[in-house]
Design an enzyme around this catalytic site. Structure first.
Site, PDB file in Angstrom:
ATOM      1  N   TYR A 143      25.062  42.386  51.874  1.00 53.81           N
ATOM      2  CA  TYR A 143      25.519  43.625  52.428  1.00 53.81           C
ATOM      3  C   TYR A 143      24.253  43.998  53.440  1.00 53.81           C
ATOM      4  O   TYR A 143      24.637  44.776  54.374  1.00 53.81           O
ATOM      5  CB  TYR A 143      25.530  44.978  51.471  1.00 53.81           C
ATOM      6  CG  TYR A 143      26.850  44.534  50.882  1.00 53.81           C
ATOM      7  CD1 TYR A 143      27.681  43.574  50.919  1.00 53.81           C
ATOM      8  CD2 TYR A 143      27.173  45.309  49.572  1.00 53.81           C
ATOM      9  CE1 TYR A 143      28.819  43.257  49.983  1.00 53.81           C
ATOM     10  CE2 TYR A 143      28.160  45.339  48.776  1.00 53.81           C
ATOM     11  CZ  TYR A 143      29.124  44.198  48.952  1.00 53.81           C
ATOM     12  OH  TYR A 143      30.150  44.030  48.358  1.00 53.81           O
ATOM     13  N   LYS A 194      26.261  32.544  41.249  1.00 50.37           N
ATOM     14  CA  LYS A 194      27.216  31.226  41.920  1.00 50.37           C
ATOM     15  C   LYS A 194      26.197  30.363  41.908  1.00 50.37           C
ATOM     16  O   LYS A 194      26.139  29.644  43.237  1.00 50.37           O
ATOM     17  CB  LYS A 194      27.898  31.791  42.891  1.00 50.37           C
ATOM     18  CG  LYS A 194      29.104  31.006  43.438  1.00 50.37           C
ATOM     19  CD  LYS A 194      30.349  30.779  42.511  1.00 50.37           C
ATOM     20  CE  LYS A 194      31.171  29.965  42.997  1.00 50.37           C
ATOM     21  NZ  LYS A 194      32.154  29.505  41.845  1.00 50.37           N
ATOM     22  N   ASP A 227      32.920  33.552  38.834  1.00 46.71           N
ATOM     23  CA  ASP A 227      34.252  33.349  38.684  1.00 46.71           C
ATOM     24  C   ASP A 227      34.681  33.519  37.382  1.00 46.71           C
ATOM     25  O   ASP A 227      35.584  33.933  36.796  1.00 46.71           O
ATOM     26  CB  ASP A 227      34.769  32.055  39.355  1.00 46.71           C
ATOM     27  CG  ASP A 227      33.842  30.903  39.159  1.00 46.71           C
ATOM     28  OD1 ASP A 227      32.722  31.150  38.632  1.00 46.71           O
ATOM     29  OD2 ASP A 227      34.175  29.877  39.526  1.00 46.71           O
ATOM     30  N   ASP A 251      29.171  44.774  42.861  1.00 49.14           N
ATOM     31  CA  ASP A 251      30.213  45.636  43.318  1.00 49.14           C
ATOM     32  C   ASP A 251      31.540  45.459  42.657  1.00 49.14           C
ATOM     33  O   ASP A 251      32.184  46.241  42.321  1.00 49.14           O
ATOM     34  CB  ASP A 251      30.183  45.553  44.842  1.00 49.14           C
ATOM     35  CG  ASP A 251      30.947  46.396  45.693  1.00 49.14           C
ATOM     36  OD1 ASP A 251      31.570  47.470  45.201  1.00 49.14           O
ATOM     37  OD2 ASP A 251      30.964  46.372  47.176  1.00 49.14           O
ATOM     38  N   ASP A 255      33.545  47.513  39.344  1.00 51.61           N
ATOM     39  CA  ASP A 255      34.977  48.146  39.610  1.00 51.61           C
ATOM     40  C   ASP A 255      35.875  47.650  38.620  1.00 51.61           C
ATOM     41  O   ASP A 255      36.466  48.269  37.922  1.00 51.61           O
ATOM     42  CB  ASP A 255      35.338  47.861  40.865  1.00 51.61           C
ATOM     43  CG  ASP A 255      34.967  48.888  41.851  1.00 51.61           C
ATOM     44  OD1 ASP A 255      33.921  49.848  41.490  1.00 51.61           O
ATOM     45  OD2 ASP A 255      35.434  48.976  42.958  1.00 51.61           O
TER      46      ASP A 255
END
Ligand code: NAD
Length: 371
Positions: A143, A194, A227, A251, A255
């Protein structure tokens, strides 16, 4: 009896002042009983600050936030300010205060109160009693990485690009926050990356492993690819206790975990910076926004903000008993069937924000009398 702590309240916009008002009553309750004394100060942020000062966060408010022992924020934004230029928008105030206070670790608990387990979209037995903590890196990663942009390739093609970077120290400082939390909870930490595809997260995994060996040998560290973590969160969420991950993965996963709990009005958060000289820069806020659709109607659920205050007692001030008292108060009220409209269920009692606030104070009186 602890020395006075400096607390800055930033109610913000929409339902912000309503939910902060309820927590203010709880703080005053603690103060009256001589348990805790805060020097409470209040400031403007978001649209309210724009209306008064022409900016969503004034330098003066920012300075006061930096000097406070902790900041409690309501929410910002609303249709009144939607057409402002980008730099003046209420949400810019929020991003600025997080950045300027150096808040690199975002703590998002996902707790399912037994009384609300049926509100989850997952089966009750999968989520009942769930209590996980996601630690998201907040000021680095893709980001913020440079270079970034969209470029014209000149042949009718354009190319969009962002950069994922983490340095050793960025990884280790957020890792330390997560390991410390794990140490205080179940002693288990899962780091999510990852590393099978992204070199940056190979480094993330290596540094987390090294940090664990060097400074937290008592904490059991595991690693999971993002994942798989997304699948496991909805398949068997109770396998997790503390999770630490990068900005973007955090992020998305936080959620996802939030929805396990069933309601936006019940989700607190904390953002922490680097402790130095006995001070920990910290900002606590509900996850929800300013809810313009119900603002001013005495309908807002104040419990996400109250839980954020409980996190403040725990993480900024190490007042575990007082935080437990607040958490028990909330659990008891829910068990007794009181519900604001957003978490209303059949057979329960729908109450306004102010009725819920009165009930919170009564329950605090009751619990402290029986202690
Ligand atoms: P929102 O979280 O404000 O509201 C989404 C829905 O949830 C609405 O129906 C609202 O009534 C309900 N809701 C939210 N909190 C509630 C509570 N405590 N009690 C009862 N119901 C509640 O999100 P939105 O509608 O997408 O955004 C509204 C404004 O808030 C926008 O300006 C947005 O930019 C801003 N926003 C601010 C923050 C923040 O301050 N941290 C976060 C998200 C959105």
């Amino acid at each position: 009896m602890s020395a006075n702590k400096k607390l800055l309240l930033l109610p913000g916009d929409g339902i912000g002042p309503e939910v902060i008002g309820v927590t203010r009553r709880v703080i005053e309750w603690f103060d009256k009983r001589g348990v805790l004394s805060f020097d409470m100060d209040e400031g403007l942020i978001g649209g309210a600050s724009y209306d008064a000062h022409g900016t969503p966060l004034s330098d003066e408010t920012l300075d006061r936030a930096k000097l406070a022992d902790a900041v409690l924020l309501g929410a910002v934004g609303g249709p009144k300010w939607d057409d402002l230029e980008f730099s003046k928008k209420p949400e810019r105030g929020l991003l600025k205060i997080r950045k300027e206070m150096g808040l690199f670790a975002n703590l998002r608990p996902a707790v399912v109160f037994p009384a609300l387990a049926e509100a989850s979209s997952l089966k009750t037995e999968l989520v009942s009693g769930l209590d996980i903590m996601i630690v998201r890196e907040l000021t680095g990663g893709i980001y913020f990485g440079e270079p970034r942009g969209i470029e014209d390739l000149g042949n009718g093609e354009r190319r969009g690009f962002n950069t994922l970077t983490y340095t050793t120290s960025e990884i280790r400082r957020v890792g330390r926050v997560a390991f410390e939390l794990a140490r205080k909870r179940s002693g288990k930490l899962c780091s999510i990356d990852k590393a099978n595809v992204l070199e940056c997260t190979v480094l993330w995994r290596e540094e987390m492993t090294k940090l664990g060996k060097e400074e937290f040998p008592d904490v059991e560290l595991s690693h999971m690819y993002v994942d798989n973590a997304a699948m496991q969160l909805v398949r068997a969420p109770k396998q997790f206790d503390v999770i630490v991950t990068t900005n973007m993965f955090g992020d998305i996963l936080s959620d996802c975990a939030a929805m396990l709990t069933g309601s936006l009005g019940m989700l607190p958060s904390a953002s922490l910076g680097a402790a130095s000289g006995g001070r920990l820069p910290s900002l606590y806020e509900p996850v929800h926004g300013s809810a313009p659709d119900i603002a001013g109607k005495d309908m807002a659920n104040p419990l996400a903000t109250l839980q954020s205050f409980s996190m403040m007692l725990r993480y900024s001030f190490d007042l575990q008993d007082q935080a437990d008292l607040v958490d028990r108060t909330i659990a008891n009220l829910l068990a007794s069937g009181l519900r604001t409209a957003d978490i209303m269920q059949e057979g329960k009692a729908k109450v306004s924000t102010s009725v819920m606030a009165d009930a919170i104070i009564r329950e605090l009186d009751k619990l402290s009398a029986s202690a």
